[in-house]
Design a protein around this motif. Structure first.
Motif, PDB file in Angstrom:
ATOM      1  N   THR A   1      41.981  16.324  47.167  1.00  0.00           N
ATOM      2  CA  THR A   1      41.456  15.756  48.147  1.00  0.00           C
ATOM      3  C   THR A   1      40.450  16.335  49.048  1.00  0.00           C
ATOM      4  O   THR A   1      39.404  15.982  49.461  1.00  0.00           O
ATOM      5  CB  THR A   1      42.837  15.416  49.417  1.00  0.00           C
ATOM      6  N   LEU A   2      40.402  17.764  49.160  1.00  0.00           N
ATOM      7  CA  LEU A   2      39.596  18.656  49.846  1.00  0.00           C
ATOM      8  C   LEU A   2      38.608  19.205  48.981  1.00  0.00           C
ATOM      9  O   LEU A   2      37.778  20.113  49.167  1.00  0.00           O
ATOM     10  CB  LEU A   2      40.614  19.538  50.830  1.00  0.00           C
ATOM     11  N   GLY A   3      38.514  18.998  47.832  1.00  0.00           N
ATOM     12  CA  GLY A   3      37.781  19.212  46.696  1.00  0.00           C
ATOM     13  C   GLY A   3      37.822  20.853  46.543  1.00  0.00           C
ATOM     14  O   GLY A   3      36.947  21.696  46.207  1.00  0.00           O
ATOM     15  N   LEU A   4      39.432  21.280  46.541  1.00  0.00           N
ATOM     16  CA  LEU A   4      39.608  22.466  46.219  1.00  0.00           C
ATOM     17  C   LEU A   4      40.559  22.886  44.997  1.00  0.00           C
ATOM     18  O   LEU A   4      41.587  23.433  45.190  1.00  0.00           O
ATOM     19  CB  LEU A   4      40.341  23.278  47.457  1.00  0.00           C
ATOM     20  N   PRO A   5      40.294  22.268  44.047  1.00  0.00           N
ATOM     21  CA  PRO A   5      41.513  22.364  42.911  1.00  0.00           C
ATOM     22  C   PRO A   5      41.511  23.757  42.230  1.00  0.00           C
ATOM     23  O   PRO A   5      42.803  23.617  41.613  1.00  0.00           O
ATOM     24  CB  PRO A   5      40.805  21.218  41.855  1.00  0.00           C
ATOM     25  N   ASP A   6      40.772  24.384  42.530  1.00  0.00           N
ATOM     26  CA  ASP A   6      40.863  25.675  42.100  1.00  0.00           C
ATOM     27  C   ASP A   6      40.802  26.753  43.316  1.00  0.00           C
ATOM     28  O   ASP A   6      39.378  26.738  43.772  1.00  0.00           O
ATOM     29  CB  ASP A   6      39.754  26.019  41.014  1.00  0.00           C
ATOM     30  N   SER A   7      41.575  27.565  43.739  1.00  0.00           N
ATOM     31  CA  SER A   7      41.475  28.096  44.997  1.00  0.00           C
ATOM     32  C   SER A   7      40.935  29.812  44.737  1.00  0.00           C
ATOM     33  O   SER A   7      41.469  30.416  44.225  1.00  0.00           O
ATOM     34  CB  SER A   7      42.784  28.159  45.610  1.00  0.00           C
ATOM     35  N   PRO A   8      40.220  30.162  45.710  1.00  0.00           N
ATOM     36  CA  PRO A   8      39.930  31.431  45.903  1.00  0.00           C
ATOM     37  C   PRO A   8      41.218  32.101  46.314  1.00  0.00           C
ATOM     38  O   PRO A   8      41.875  31.719  46.637  1.00  0.00           O
ATOM     39  CB  PRO A   8      38.947  31.545  47.190  1.00  0.00           C
ATOM     40  N   GLY A   9      41.327  33.447  45.754  1.00  0.00           N
ATOM     41  CA  GLY A   9      42.441  34.059  45.931  1.00  0.00           C
ATOM     42  C   GLY A   9      43.390  34.132  44.902  1.00  0.00           C
ATOM     43  O   GLY A   9      44.155  35.040  44.591  1.00  0.00           O
ATOM     44  N   VAL A  10      43.085  33.188  43.909  1.00  0.00           N
ATOM     45  CA  VAL A  10      43.946  33.122  42.677  1.00  0.00           C
ATOM     46  C   VAL A  10      42.961  33.738  41.578  1.00  0.00           C
ATOM     47  O   VAL A  10      41.949  33.504  41.415  1.00  0.00           O
ATOM     48  CB  VAL A  10      44.193  31.684  42.111  1.00  0.00           C
ATOM     49  N   THR A  11      43.521  34.880  40.911  1.00  0.00           N
ATOM     50  CA  THR A  11      42.687  35.762  40.219  1.00  0.00           C
ATOM     51  C   THR A  11      42.393  35.029  38.880  1.00  0.00           C
ATOM     52  O   THR A  11      43.360  34.315  38.190  1.00  0.00           O
ATOM     53  CB  THR A  11      43.458  36.940  40.068  1.00  0.00           C
ATOM     54  N   ASP A  12      41.390  35.570  38.161  1.00  0.00           N
ATOM     55  CA  ASP A  12      41.022  35.101  36.858  1.00  0.00           C
ATOM     56  C   ASP A  12      42.148  35.384  36.088  1.00  0.00           C
ATOM     57  O   ASP A  12      42.466  34.637  34.971  1.00  0.00           O
ATOM     58  CB  ASP A  12      39.739  35.785  36.285  1.00  0.00           C
ATOM     59  N   ALA A  13      42.908  36.639  36.216  1.00  0.00           N
ATOM     60  CA  ALA A  13      43.918  36.725  35.168  1.00  0.00           C
ATOM     61  C   ALA A  13      45.009  35.916  35.344  1.00  0.00           C
ATOM     62  O   ALA A  13      45.599  35.439  34.154  1.00  0.00           O
ATOM     63  CB  ALA A  13      44.435  38.184  35.584  1.00  0.00           C
ATOM     64  N   VAL A  14      45.475  35.437  36.607  1.00  0.00           N
ATOM     65  CA  VAL A  14      46.412  34.586  36.658  1.00  0.00           C
ATOM     66  C   VAL A  14      46.107  33.269  36.260  1.00  0.00           C
ATOM     67  O   VAL A  14      46.740  32.318  35.421  1.00  0.00           O
ATOM     68  CB  VAL A  14      46.786  34.307  38.298  1.00  0.00           C
ATOM     69  N   ALA A  15      44.891  32.688  36.551  1.00  0.00           N
ATOM     70  CA  ALA A  15      44.340  31.462  36.127  1.00  0.00           C
ATOM     71  C   ALA A  15      44.312  31.128  34.776  1.00  0.00           C
ATOM     72  O   ALA A  15      44.434  30.214  34.017  1.00  0.00           O
ATOM     73  CB  ALA A  15      43.057  31.208  36.854  1.00  0.00           C
ATOM     74  N   SER A  16      43.898  32.460  33.911  1.00  0.00           N
ATOM     75  CA  SER A  16      43.502  32.477  32.598  1.00  0.00           C
ATOM     76  C   SER A  16      44.920  31.964  31.848  1.00  0.00           C
ATOM     77  O   SER A  16      45.095  31.615  30.587  1.00  0.00           O
ATOM     78  CB  SER A  16      43.201  33.706  32.018  1.00  0.00           C
ATOM     79  N   GLN A  17      45.994  32.179  32.531  1.00  0.00           N
ATOM     80  CA  GLN A  17      47.338  32.010  31.942  1.00  0.00           C
ATOM     81  C   GLN A  17      47.942  30.586  31.976  1.00  0.00           C
ATOM     82  O   GLN A  17      48.977  30.036  31.760  1.00  0.00           O
ATOM     83  CB  GLN A  17      48.616  33.028  32.452  1.00  0.00           C
ATOM     84  N   THR A  18      47.121  29.843  32.635  1.00  0.00           N
ATOM     85  CA  THR A  18      47.256  28.174  32.979  1.00  0.00           C
ATOM     86  C   THR A  18      46.316  27.312  32.265  1.00  0.00           C
ATOM     87  O   THR A  18      45.026  27.654  32.438  1.00  0.00           O
ATOM     88  CB  THR A  18      47.275  27.769  34.599  1.00  0.00           C
ATOM     89  N   LEU A  19      46.618  26.612  31.309  1.00  0.00           N
ATOM     90  CA  LEU A  19      45.661  25.954  30.585  1.00  0.00           C
ATOM     91  C   LEU A  19      45.963  24.561  30.844  1.00  0.00           C
ATOM     92  O   LEU A  19      47.109  24.223  31.358  1.00  0.00           O
ATOM     93  CB  LEU A  19      46.183  25.945  28.911  1.00  0.00           C
ATOM     94  N   THR A  20      44.726  23.676  30.890  1.00  0.00           N
ATOM     95  CA  THR A  20      44.741  22.452  31.531  1.00  0.00           C
ATOM     96  C   THR A  20      44.392  21.438  30.551  1.00  0.00           C
ATOM     97  O   THR A  20      43.548  21.526  29.798  1.00  0.00           O
ATOM     98  CB  THR A  20      43.757  22.026  32.674  1.00  0.00           C
ATOM     99  N   ALA A  21      45.210  20.261  30.308  1.00  0.00           N
ATOM    100  CA  ALA A  21      44.854  19.165  29.736  1.00  0.00           C
ATOM    101  C   ALA A  21      44.685  17.956  30.357  1.00  0.00           C
ATOM    102  O   ALA A  21      44.661  17.798  31.552  1.00  0.00           O
ATOM    103  CB  ALA A  21      46.212  18.892  28.676  1.00  0.00           C
TER     104      ALA A  21
END
Ligand code: KE4
Length: 443
Positions: free
Chosen positions: A177-197
């Protein structure tokens, strides 16, 4: 300048200040609470204007601090399926509160609610209580990684599973809703462990498994997406997820925080006859009090401390007041209740569809049981791309048309409207009439 004074809730304010009490309180809230809200989607940022500060609810209605009454479709974001201040739930909570609020020990209500969930959801043999859907999802993912010894999690773009770091990747609900589907503060290392389909696109899941299936611990899915607006699963989609996870040694997690006990007595998994490996719950099982839970087969859940090595804890987990509110709510959800919710939901859907046809507005209604969404600016929504193509501007105008008519929708185009046992045909017909008028504002 006319000054009209009116009494409310023992406060007298002057209308001549040309400011409502809601506006005054919200302005003050913004000085001590980020954005003036304790959850971003409530902020009206995507629809404009100031949120209504709600003083009380009763049945299907909310009452703001300016004594205005609204028909409510936020429903506590799904928790208030029994309606606000339901006599049965309220009395049980009052009696429990008189015994003390929190002991940090075992207590009878937590056992009673755990048994009620296990009795209603065939895939759940054991369940652990936590204090939010976020915590439930975070914990279920930890169990899945421990059970498989793998790292990667697959989620769907537009799916919302709370705000744990790994889930804030292409997230829905307030994040979208706020255009923030990927948030600052979430590290690349963590985000890399989540795949999206892509939701309802089974080939997009197959492609992820073809590339890295051996390291995928779990697929987490809203079995009926509610955080893009309501997007039902396409035929075979959920069964496909069940098959491909089983074939690749990954777990299937149904995030039923919203759909659990909402779309049927056993949730979406019963509706679609699928057995996930783990299920997360929230909202309804707390009857409006802070709650979450995760559960599944004993073989999986016995990995959780203290019986197993997977650590998860919580000061207020299993809080006796929350457990009592959840149990009292589930007690009201018998077959007749689900039939009533289905009939009212169908009546609202039909009325909105007729209003769309009569006004010629480009829109569609998508519903499962007593959760539905009117999408504006498109004729069908199957995934997040469709959901994001809906019109923010049209929704904002429609939202305020409804609010001015005394109907409080969720202040976001990426949310579900929720009906309760307190909504009746008169309320639904008034909603349809207001929607028809608000749709004419859009042409
Ligand atoms: P909570 O942490 O907000 O209790 O639950 C997170 C969550 C997890 N999974 C699903 C499917 C959910 O819908 C939610 C939370 N839902 C949103 C409304 N779409 C909560 C409202 C808000 O963020 O203020």
């Amino acid at each position: 300048m006319s000054i009209s004074l009116f009494r409310k809730s023992n406060r007298v304010i002057s209308q001549s200040e040309a400011q409502t009490e809601s506006q005054r309180l919200f302005a003050e809230a913004q000085t001590v609470i980020p954005g003036g809200v304790n959850s971003p989607v409530r902020s009206f940022r995507s629809v404009g204007g100031a949120p209504r500060v709600i003083e009380r609810g009763f049945g299907a209605h909310l009452f703001d601090v300016d004594c205005r009454r609204y028909i409510d479709f936020i429903g506590g974001w799904g928790a208030a399926i029994a309606g606000h201040a339901n006599a049965h739930v309220t009395r049980r909570v009052q009696d429990a509160a008189a015994q003390g609020l929190s002991f940090g020990t075992s207590s009878p209500p937590e056992l009673a609610l755990a048994k009620a969930i296990v009795a209603r959801v065939p895939s759940v043999e054991k369940v652990r209580m936590v204090n939010s859907g976020t915590e439930a999802v975070m914990s279920a993912i930890r169990v899945a990684r421990a059970a498989t010894g793998r790292t990667l999690i697959v989620k769907f773009a537009g799916g919302y599973h709370g705000h744990a770091d790994g889930m804030l990747v292409k997230a829905g609900s307030g994040a979208a809703t706020l255009g923030l589907p990927d948030s600052p503060g979430v590290t690349d290392a963590v985000a890399s462990q989540t795949l999206t389909a892509t939701y309802n696109d089974f080939a997009s899941v197959q492609s992820l498994f073809a590339k890295g299936g051996a390291d995928i611990a779990a697929v987490i899915v809203e079995p009926v997406a509610g955080n893009m607006g309501v997007v039902p699963p396409s035929p075979g989609f959920l069964h496909g997820l069940r098959t491909i996870t089983r074939e690749n040694g990954a777990l299937l997690i149904f995030d039923e925080v919203m759909t659990g006990f909402r779309v049927s007595a056993g949730g979406a998994q019963t509706l679609f006859d699928i057995r996930p490996d783990l299920t997360t719950f929230g909202k309804i099982i707390g009857g409006g009090m802070p709650v979450g839970a995760y559960g599944g087969p004993a073989a999986c859940m016995d990995l959780v401390a203290p019986i197993g090595p997977v650590y998860q804890a919580g000061t207020l987990s299993g809080n006796p007041i929350t457990m009592t509110a959840g149990l009292a709510t589930l007690e009201l959800l018998d077959d007749a209740a689900y039939r009533q919710l289905e009939q009212l939901g169908a009546h609202l859907e039909e009325g909105l569809r007729r209003a769309i046809a009569d006004t010629g507005v480009v829109a569609c209604v998508q519903r499962v049981g007593s959760m539905l969404t009117l999408f504006l600016g498109t004729s069908q929504v199957s995934d997040d791309r469709d959901a994001n193509s809906t019109s923010d501007a049209m929704f904002a105008k429609f939202f305020h048309g409804m609010l001015d008519a005394g109907i409080h929708l969720p202040p976001s185009r990426h949310e579900a409207w929720f009906l309760s046992l307190a909504h009746d045909y008169a309320i639904i017909d008034a909603t349809i009439a207001a929607a028809r008028r608000s749709m004419t504002l859009l042409s």
